[in-house]
Write an enzyme that holds these catalytic residues in place. Structure first.
Site, PDB file in Angstrom:
ATOM      1  N   ASP A  11       0.872  -1.165   0.000  1.00 41.38           N
ATOM      2  CA  ASP A  11       0.000   0.000   0.000  1.00 41.38           C
ATOM      3  C   ASP A  11       0.914   1.221   0.000  1.00 41.38           C
ATOM      4  O   ASP A  11       2.112   1.118   0.283  1.00 41.38           O
ATOM      5  CB  ASP A  11      -0.885  -0.030   1.248  1.00 41.38           C
ATOM      6  CG  ASP A  11      -1.790   1.178   1.360  1.00 41.38           C
ATOM      7  OD1 ASP A  11      -2.297   1.654   0.323  1.00 41.38           O
ATOM      8  OD2 ASP A  11      -1.976   1.664   2.492  1.00 41.38           O
ATOM      9  N   ASP A  13      -0.066   5.030   1.185  1.00 46.79           N
ATOM     10  CA  ASP A  13      -0.245   5.908   2.339  1.00 46.79           C
ATOM     11  C   ASP A  13      -0.218   5.117   3.640  1.00 46.79           C
ATOM     12  O   ASP A  13      -0.976   4.156   3.818  1.00 46.79           O
ATOM     13  CB  ASP A  13      -1.567   6.678   2.223  1.00 46.79           C
ATOM     14  CG  ASP A  13      -1.572   7.605   1.024  1.00 46.79           C
ATOM     15  OD1 ASP A  13      -0.570   8.327   0.826  1.00 46.79           O
ATOM     16  OD2 ASP A  13      -2.566   7.621   0.279  1.00 46.79           O
TER      17      ASP A  13
END
Length: 213
Positions: A11, A13
């Site tokens: 991922d 953020d």
């Protein structure tokens, strides 16, 4: 702890970039502009596509404009993004066998990674590349397919409940949570940041697991 895998799916953020303050500031501004309760917006934000968040709070007739506006606000503030400790060192050690799977739209993905000096990998799945955002596993399954590997050979790094759920639903080899917030998710392993892991050539070695602390 050694976690066997042939590729790593990240991922963005909260895993590679620290954009929490920027995102909360942007969505709070957006909420005020569109007459929405900021606290309600922020409560459901982590791991969710902007389009899905907008859909939850704005009438259908206003959604296109509302989505353009949040993208404008977030891109303009991308320079305040900071790197997650250890991210660049881990990526530099990986032999090209990694991908980014993010709920962010493509422009925001590009400017946030650029802000912290992380190059785009050969495989990127952004929020516009999927029909169903996290917690649906579609993004992770697509990334593994583009890498030419079974998802069961891929390890996932995530920080949010929605993201961890997506990795688990995809049936990745392992889902590693990043940050103390991931302790509130079902991630079986949680590290404080990416300084607690390293690439061994056969997988990821975890030197500090918050679950075991």
């Amino acid at each position: 702890m050694n976690l066997a895998c042939r590729a790593v799916l990240f991922d963005m953020d909260g895993v590679l970039t620290d954009s929490t303050v920027a995102a909360e500031r942007a969505w709070t501004q957006w909420a005020h502009e569109f007459g929405v309760d900021p606290e309600e917006v922020l409560r459901g934000l982590p791991g969710r596509r902007a389009a899905d968040t907008v859909r939850m709070h704005v009438p259908a007739s206003a959604r296109a404009g509302a989505l353009r506006r949040i993208n404008e606000i977030e891109v303009a503030d991308a320079g305040s993004t900071a790197p997650i400790p250890g991210a660049r060192e881990l990526l530099d050690a990986l032999p090209g066998n990694w991908a980014v799977v993010t709920s962010a739209p493509p422009e925001l993905l590009t400017v946030r990674l650029a802000a912290v000096g992380i190059p785009l990998p050969s495989v990127v799945i952004n929020g516009d590349d999927v029909t169903r955002g996290k917690p649906d596993p579609e993004g992770y399954l697509k990334a593994a397919d583009k890498l030419g590997l079974p998802i069961g050979d891929c390890l996932v790094f995530e920080d949010s409940g929605n993201g961890v759920a997506a990795g688990l639903a995809a049936e990745a080899a392992t889902v590693v949570g990043v940050g103390t917030g991931a302790l509130h998710t079902p991630a079986p392993v949680v590290v404080p940041d990416l300084r607690a892991v390293r690439w061994t050539g056969r997988g990821i070695e975890v030197t500090e697991d918050l679950r075991a602390s």
